[in-house]
Design an enzyme around this catalytic site. Structure first.
Site, mmCIF file in Angstrom:
data_model
loop_
_atom_site.group_PDB
_atom_site.id
_atom_site.type_symbol
_atom_site.label_atom_id
_atom_site.label_comp_id
_atom_site.label_asym_id
_atom_site.label_seq_id
_atom_site.Cartn_x
_atom_site.Cartn_y
_atom_site.Cartn_z
ATOM 1 N N CYS A 279 18.415 -39.174 19.038
ATOM 2 C CA CYS A 279 18.734 -38.277 20.152
ATOM 3 C C CYS A 279 17.604 -37.338 20.519
ATOM 4 C CB CYS A 279 19.993 -37.467 19.837
ATOM 5 S SG CYS A 279 19.700 -36.114 18.659
ATOM 6 N N CYS B 215 19.661 -37.353 12.881
ATOM 7 C CA CYS B 215 20.552 -36.221 12.639
ATOM 8 C C CYS B 215 21.560 -36.566 11.572
ATOM 9 C CB CYS B 215 21.349 -35.880 13.904
ATOM 10 S SG CYS B 215 20.398 -35.134 15.196
ATOM 11 N N CYS C 282 24.929 -36.020 17.125
ATOM 12 C CA CYS C 282 23.930 -36.952 17.642
ATOM 13 C C CYS C 282 24.508 -37.808 18.769
ATOM 14 C CB CYS C 282 23.440 -37.839 16.492
ATOM 15 S SG CYS C 282 21.862 -38.619 16.776
#
Lengths: 237, 292, 297
Positions: free
Chosen positions: C253, C275, C281
């Protein structure tokens, strides 16, 4: 006549030995005297007359059985040394009353110089001045320089006694008790030690001393106290 | 270090010094107790065990004062109660009766009834303790430095560099070589362990240090070194001390005043030289004259 | 054969709502009330047997079971991820016994049960975080005896804990604890914040939401009420720091201000960072929220 610094009235000491089934041993009885600043009271008498016990009673190492010892301190407060509480006695010993005996408690790792100088430093005198004065006195009593940084625990009897004398004198006590201070010294150093004592006396210290050398005793004393195994009384020099 | 050295010497050692600690009529009993306990035990009866209920009266009617800057000796044989006494003062044990007053705390009121957490705080600020057995006073599984640090952390000092500096400084002062600061006490000699205990006891500059038979069990030469150190530190820092020993020599060297204990009670107290040279009580005479 | 077939008219067997009987739930809630009243203090509770073994989140599970109602929305994560095996198992059990709605979006959850992470988006006052704790006693590090540690907490006698941190600094140059870093709650008790990474501890401090912590095997619960201080233990001159992800960002992301896991691809031999909070995310990738830029760390 200057006011008395110390006034002893009817002092007596009898030991009660519990471990010998309660035997009583009388050391001395009914001793009285007066002493002012700068005066020397000599104590004489045969062995066994209680002279050392008497000094110890004044210093409170022995507890007197009867009588009183009125001492007026530098703040003009009067205490009965025979009955005063321990803290008072400790304070007076630290500040005003000195004692020279034949035994010097040695602290193994402290040098002769420090042992003596500390007596002044702990009264608030600056370290350098104290050390200076200590060196002066060590010279006067012929302590070899090489010994100054060493601990007195390794010294001979005579050397230890000289350290003892300097230690007591350097503090300039108001009252000094002396129990045969020069008996372990040779005549030359004994002579020098006596000079130191006289100087201190001139500066105003009151003294009570026991000397087996009667001639010396007479020359130092303003007054003499004769003690005998039966009775003690004050007589002139 | 040495904040006390700044105080005027006359104040420190003169008759004007204030009372730091007062112990009043202290009693410590192990066991249920009965009405006859106090009567049937004590120095006169030569026992501290009650024949009726088998309780141990370890302390009875103990009272004394300790002034600022004073060194008090406590002498007695085993069973006299001398170690119990310092354990009660240090809050390791609770008392059964009596008071302990510490100057400046609650206006000089009795501290025996304080909650445990308060006692802990009080003790970390006011007292240091050196035990006979280093295992009691030190944690052998953490380094020497950490042992001293523990005392500082107890007193809420949370600055790492300051802790480190004080710990290493104190250990240097008690003659522990720098290389041993981060070593475990377990690997060091008995004399060194005692000196680490001393450093630890001094960590928070306490006005009172308790020493319980600090030199028993050490070789004679090592004893001398430890005692010297104690004496020097007391002169330098001016704290009050209570020195417990069965050894007259230790008492003579260190203590100004001495208390003699037997079967839980005080039989005599006075100036150290007077106790040793002109003992009054029969038991004291026996003790003193038995010493070689 | 069903029970209904064996014993016609018995009405069949149904589990109680959320598995535990109501009495057991009240016991847990009573303990939780006490825990909330004494922030950071461990409260013992009577823990019943569960169809999930000890060591797999039973502490957190019992708290959730005792609190959950039919209108709650549940999110369960393990290591920040809704899809991990343990999280899936727990979710299945709870759904089967309650029928409540579940979500992967932390903003929608009313109860969020977790092991090892708090969500990146701070929880709101109406949300409750339930954390699973293996070892609730932070002093166990220095003291094996339970009686001794209880006394230490009661008297505020934490010097030994601090000494171990001191020794840590001497040996490692800094406090080397990573997860489960001891914290002082409400200036009183020291607690173990469960295996949360350092990163999450500032989220606990003064949080708007209630946090409940449960240890099933040890049978203890404790709590951090809303707006309560949680201070990681630190020396004045060696401040507490969180993990650093400087120069790194999520491969999926693009966020560079979140707690990142390292993923190792066996086939390509490459490692990447993503993440840890998988829900977060996903929201960024769907465009629902912006990628996170560094604020702390």
């Amino acid at each position: 006549m200057t006011p008395a610094m110390i006034r002893c009235e009817g002092l007596s000491k009898t030991f009660l030995m519990h471990i010998r089934g309660g035997t009583r041993i009388e050391a001395f009885r009914d001793v009285s005297f007066q002493l002012s600043a700068g005066e020397f009271l000599g104590i004489r008498g045969p062995s066994g007359a209680g002279k050392s016990s008497f000094l110890r009673c004044l210093y409170r190492t022995y507890l007197p059985s009867a009588g009183a010892v009125w001492y007026t301190d530098s703040a003009e407060v009067t205490h009965d040394l025979a009955a005063a509480d321990e803290h008072t006695i400790l304070g007076l010993r630290r500040q005003e009353i000195g004692y020279i005996s034949q035994f010097f408690p040695v602290i193994p790792r402290v040098s002769a110089l420090d042992t003596i100088a500390n007596n002044m430093v702990f009264r608030g005198f600056p370290r350098e001045a104290s050390l200076e004065r200590t060196r002066e006195l060590l010279e006067r009593l012929s302590i070899p320089r090489r010994l100054w940084e060493m601990s007195p625990s390794t010294f001979s009897g005579g050397e230890k006694q000289r350290i003892n004398i300097i230690h007591a004198i350097i503090a300039r006590p108001r009252l000094l008790l002396l129990d045969e201070p020069t008996s372990s010294l040779d005549s030359a150093t004994a002579h020098e030690a006596v000079l130191l004592i006289r100087e201190l006396k001139e500066k105003g210290t009151a003294m009570i001393g026991v000397f087996h050398d009667t001639a010396l005793l007479s020359s130092l004393s303003d007054r003499v106290l004769t003690m005998s195994p039966a009775r003690a009384g004050e007589t002139g020099p | 270090m040495g904040e006390h050295a700044d105080a005027s010497l006359a104040e420190r050692i003169g008759t004007g010094a204030g009372v730091l600690l007062s112990v009043l009529d202290l009693e410590k009993r192990y066991g249920p107790g009965c009405e006859a306990c106090l009567e049937l035990t004590g120095p006169q009866r030569s026992t501290n065990i009650c024949p009726r209920c088998r309780s141990v009266i370890a302390l009875r009617g103990v009272s004394f004062d300790l002034r600022e800057g004073e060194i008090l000796g406590i002498v007695g044989e085993s069973g006299s109660g001398k170690s119990t006494l310092v354990q009660c003062i240090y809050f390791d044990q609770d008392v059964s009766h009596g008071e302990i007053r510490v100057n400046g705390q609650n206006g000089g009121c009795d501290v025996t009834g304080l909650p445990r957490s308060e006692k802990r705080r009080l003790r970390s600020r006011l007292m240091g303790m050196v035990y006979q057995n280093p295992m009691q006073g030190l944690r052998l599984d953490i380094t020497s430095g950490a042992n001293v640090a523990e005392k500082l952390l107890e007193a809420d000092v949370f600055h790492f560099a300051r802790i480190r500096e004080r710990a290493t400084g104190l250990l240097a002062r008690t003659e522990i070589p720098a290389a041993f600061v981060d070593r475990l006490p377990r690997t060091l000699s008995g004399g060194m362990q005692q000196r680490i205990q001393i450093a630890k006891a001094l960590a928070n500059n306490p006005p009172l240090v308790l020493l319980d038979e600090v030199t028993s069990g050490l070789d004679v030469s090592v004893q001398a070194r430890v005692l010297d150190l104690v004496r020097e530190l007391q002169r330098e820092l001016g704290m009050s001390m209570i020195v417990v020993s069965h050894d007259m020599g230790v008492i003579r060297l260190l203590a100004d005043r001495t208390v003699v204990m037997k079967d839980g009670g005080i039989v005599e107290q006075g100036l150290t030289d007077q106790i040793l040279e002109d003992p009054q009580h029969p038991y004291t005479q026996l003790l003193v004259h038995s010493t070689l | 054969m069903t029970l209904e077939e064996l014993l016609p008219g018995s009405g069949g067997f149904r589990y109680n709502f959320a598995f535990l009987d109501e009495g057991a739930k009240r016991e847990v809630r009573r303990a939780l009330l006490k825990a909330v009243a004494l922030p950071g203090h461990q409260v013992p509770f009577a823990s019943p047997e569960l169809p999930i073994a000890r060591g797999w989140g039973t502490g957190g599970l019992q708290i959730t079971m005792s609190l959950i109602g039919p209108n709650d929305v549940l999110k369960i994560i393990d290591q920040g991820c809704d899809g991990s095996v343990n999280a899936v198992n727990l979710r299945k059990l709870l759904v089967a016994t309650t029928g409540v709605r579940t979500t992967f979006d932390s903003r929608e959850a009313t109860i969020l049960q977790s092991r090892h992470r708090l969500p990146e988006i701070p929880l709101k006052p109406h949300q409750v975080a339930v954390l699973q704790v293996p070892l609730p006693e932070p002093l166990r590090l220095v003291e094996p005896s339970e009686i001794a540690t209880r006394r230490m907490h009661a008297e505020g006698d934490y010097a030994r804990m601090w000494v171990s941190l001191y020794e840590d600094v001497i040996q490692n140059g800094a406090i080397s604890l990573t997860a489960g870093y001891p914290c002082r709650v409400n200036n009183t008790y020291i607690m173990s914040p469960s295996p949360l990474p350092r990163w999450d501890l500032p989220l606990l401090n003064g949080a708007e939401h209630l946090t409940l912590l449960g240890a099933g095997r040890e049978k203890r619960v404790y709590a951090v009420p809303p707006c309560t201080s949680v201070q990681p233990l630190e020396f004045e001159d060696l401040p507490f720091t969180v993990e650093s992800f400087a120069g790194m960002s999520c491969a999926r992301c693009g966020s560079s201000g979140t707690f990142l896991d390292e993923i190792y691809d066996e086939k390509t031999g490459l490692s990447s960072r993503v993440c840890s909070d998988s829900g977060f995310c996903v929201l960024v990738r769907e465009g629902a929220i912006q990628p996170r830029r560094p604020t702390h760390g």
